[in-house]
Write a protein that holds these residues in place. Sequence first.
Motif, mmCIF file in Angstrom:
data_model
loop_
_atom_site.group_PDB
_atom_site.id
_atom_site.type_symbol
_atom_site.label_atom_id
_atom_site.label_comp_id
_atom_site.label_asym_id
_atom_site.label_seq_id
_atom_site.Cartn_x
_atom_site.Cartn_y
_atom_site.Cartn_z
ATOM 1 N N VAL A 235 -15.546 -29.763 -60.221
ATOM 2 C CA VAL A 235 -16.279 -28.500 -60.264
ATOM 3 C C VAL A 235 -17.313 -28.447 -59.140
ATOM 4 N N ALA A 236 -18.027 -29.558 -58.921
ATOM 5 C CA ALA A 236 -19.048 -29.606 -57.881
ATOM 6 C C ALA A 236 -18.441 -29.390 -56.500
ATOM 7 N N ILE A 237 -17.262 -29.956 -56.254
ATOM 8 C CA ILE A 237 -16.600 -29.791 -54.957
ATOM 9 C C ILE A 237 -16.258 -28.325 -54.715
ATOM 10 N N HIS A 238 -15.749 -27.651 -55.747
ATOM 11 C CA HIS A 238 -15.432 -26.230 -55.606
ATOM 12 C C HIS A 238 -16.697 -25.395 -55.404
ATOM 13 N N VAL A 239 -17.777 -25.798 -56.062
ATOM 14 C CA VAL A 239 -19.062 -25.112 -55.855
ATOM 15 C C VAL A 239 -19.486 -25.205 -54.388
ATOM 16 N N LEU A 240 -19.398 -26.400 -53.820
ATOM 17 C CA LEU A 240 -19.844 -26.610 -52.451
ATOM 18 C C LEU A 240 -18.949 -25.881 -51.451
ATOM 19 N N ILE A 241 -17.648 -25.864 -51.693
ATOM 20 C CA ILE A 241 -16.739 -25.142 -50.799
ATOM 21 C C ILE A 241 -17.055 -23.650 -50.838
ATOM 22 N N ASN A 242 -17.272 -23.099 -52.030
ATOM 23 C CA ASN A 242 -17.630 -21.689 -52.149
ATOM 24 C C ASN A 242 -18.963 -21.400 -51.468
ATOM 25 N N ALA A 243 -19.907 -22.338 -51.593
ATOM 26 C CA ALA A 243 -21.204 -22.158 -50.952
ATOM 27 C C ALA A 243 -21.060 -22.117 -49.436
ATOM 28 N N LEU A 244 -20.211 -22.966 -48.893
ATOM 29 C CA LEU A 244 -19.968 -22.995 -47.453
ATOM 30 C C LEU A 244 -19.439 -21.645 -46.967
ATOM 31 N N VAL A 245 -18.482 -21.081 -47.708
ATOM 32 C CA VAL A 245 -17.924 -19.768 -47.343
ATOM 33 C C VAL A 245 -18.992 -18.683 -47.482
ATOM 34 N N ALA A 246 -19.786 -18.753 -48.554
ATOM 35 C CA ALA A 246 -20.808 -17.736 -48.798
ATOM 36 C C ALA A 246 -21.885 -17.740 -47.717
ATOM 37 N N VAL A 247 -22.248 -18.914 -47.226
ATOM 38 C CA VAL A 247 -23.243 -18.994 -46.149
ATOM 39 C C VAL A 247 -22.733 -18.272 -44.904
ATOM 40 N N GLY A 248 -21.453 -18.479 -44.575
ATOM 41 C CA GLY A 248 -20.877 -17.791 -43.431
ATOM 42 C C GLY A 248 -20.790 -16.294 -43.638
ATOM 43 N N LEU A 249 -20.393 -15.872 -44.841
ATOM 44 C CA LEU A 249 -20.286 -14.439 -45.121
ATOM 45 C C LEU A 249 -21.655 -13.784 -45.123
ATOM 46 N N ASN A 250 -22.684 -14.524 -45.537
ATOM 47 C CA ASN A 250 -24.042 -13.984 -45.528
ATOM 48 C C ASN A 250 -24.513 -13.672 -44.108
ATOM 49 N N ALA B 256 -29.270 -11.792 -46.585
ATOM 50 C CA ALA B 256 -30.200 -12.261 -45.556
ATOM 51 C C ALA B 256 -31.008 -13.451 -46.057
ATOM 52 N N SER B 257 -30.407 -14.264 -46.915
ATOM 53 C CA SER B 257 -31.025 -15.500 -47.386
ATOM 54 C C SER B 257 -29.959 -16.586 -47.416
ATOM 55 N N THR B 258 -30.060 -17.534 -46.507
ATOM 56 C CA THR B 258 -29.063 -18.603 -46.433
ATOM 57 C C THR B 258 -29.036 -19.425 -47.709
ATOM 58 N N PHE B 259 -30.210 -19.808 -48.199
ATOM 59 C CA PHE B 259 -30.258 -20.586 -49.432
ATOM 60 C C PHE B 259 -29.880 -19.724 -50.634
ATOM 61 N N GLY B 260 -30.120 -18.422 -50.523
ATOM 62 C CA GLY B 260 -29.687 -17.509 -51.572
ATOM 63 C C GLY B 260 -28.176 -17.502 -51.709
ATOM 64 N N ALA B 261 -27.465 -17.560 -50.570
ATOM 65 C CA ALA B 261 -26.003 -17.604 -50.608
ATOM 66 C C ALA B 261 -25.527 -18.864 -51.322
ATOM 67 N N VAL B 262 -26.206 -19.980 -51.064
ATOM 68 C CA VAL B 262 -25.848 -21.240 -51.737
ATOM 69 C C VAL B 262 -26.073 -21.113 -53.240
ATOM 70 N N ILE B 263 -27.223 -20.574 -53.621
ATOM 71 C CA ILE B 263 -27.539 -20.434 -55.046
ATOM 72 C C ILE B 263 -26.566 -19.469 -55.714
ATOM 73 N N GLY B 264 -26.235 -18.374 -55.035
ATOM 74 C CA GLY B 264 -25.273 -17.427 -55.584
ATOM 75 C C GLY B 264 -23.925 -18.074 -55.823
ATOM 76 N N ALA B 265 -23.490 -18.926 -54.893
ATOM 77 C CA ALA B 265 -22.212 -19.635 -55.056
ATOM 78 C C ALA B 265 -22.282 -20.604 -56.229
ATOM 79 N N VAL B 266 -23.401 -21.286 -56.376
ATOM 80 C CA VAL B 266 -23.560 -22.226 -57.492
ATOM 81 C C VAL B 266 -23.471 -21.481 -58.821
ATOM 82 N N ILE B 267 -24.209 -20.396 -58.942
ATOM 83 C CA ILE B 267 -24.238 -19.642 -60.210
ATOM 84 C C ILE B 267 -22.878 -19.053 -60.529
#
Length: 316
Positions: free
Chosen positions: A36-51, A258-269
């Motif tokens: 689950v954590a690996i999928h979270v991190l992969i999604n976060a990586l994509v979300a940071v780029g999309l942000n 417009a929040s890089t860390f926000g994209a990470v948190i959004g992916a986690v949630i």
Amino acid sequence: MNRLGNILTPRLGLAVLALVLAAAPFGFANPYQYDVAIHVLINALVAVGLNLLIGYAGQISLGHAGFFGLGAYVTAILSANYGWPVLLSIPAALVVVGVLAFLVARPILRLSGHYLAMATLGLGILISIILRTEAGITGGPDGMVAPPLSIAGMNLYSEVYWYALVAVLLVLTVWLALNLIDSPVGRALRAVHGSEVAAQVVGVHTISYKVLIFVVSAVLAGLGGTLTAHYSGFVTPDLANFIYSIEFVTMVVLGGMASTFGAVIGAVILTLLPQFLTGFDDMEMMIFGLILMVVIIFMPRGLIPALTRVLPGVRR
């Protein structure tokens, strides 16, 4: 003093992210939690780029799952069908994704608003259809096998090694995003987001910057796809499904545009929330939608921008 705070806050956030990622495995009790954590991190990586594309450049994309799926399939095809080493097939897949994004970016990004949204949606659907119908190459609806990632002659099967690899890549992606935002390119992107006409008046070549960030965002989505392919060992056309594009956009909006860390948190949630709702059976999706609706209504700018009103030191 303000200048010092502006410099330290993103660095502090990056340090906290790295520490959290390093400490998280100590709380994992089984391989499923690593998965689950690996999928979270992969999604976060994509979300940071999309942000970078949506949050900073102000350009909507509803087709990024297409780039995600394309990256997964290109590396799987090259490594499984043509015998390429995975460490070569992954960069090759990213080049293919980047070239496609570059070719379609200029005509697509001349559009705006719902026209741009529909164009990117159509692109993602087109990629999904091709992956599903070209059975001789992609395996069709049944998908195809993706060989394991091999480093120094050792195949990576362990979730522990995969977690470490994806965590490092996420930290590097966040670091690159933060530096890009603070560069002249980042200032140009914010100018384009604020007013494209005004940016053109002061000499910003808006289309070039929009194309650049579109390609960067697409390549990061493709990277997420390649990692998913070799981690799971199998790819299907569902990776390019429209619903995943919507999920990626929702991650960005939920965490805060417009929040890089926000994209990470959004992916986690957004990745973890369904795990906590599995016990509600048929009500899972209804509760999931209700939670998102409440967040969007009461925090329309996302979680991190909402926090900045309470904690002014929090940014990016």
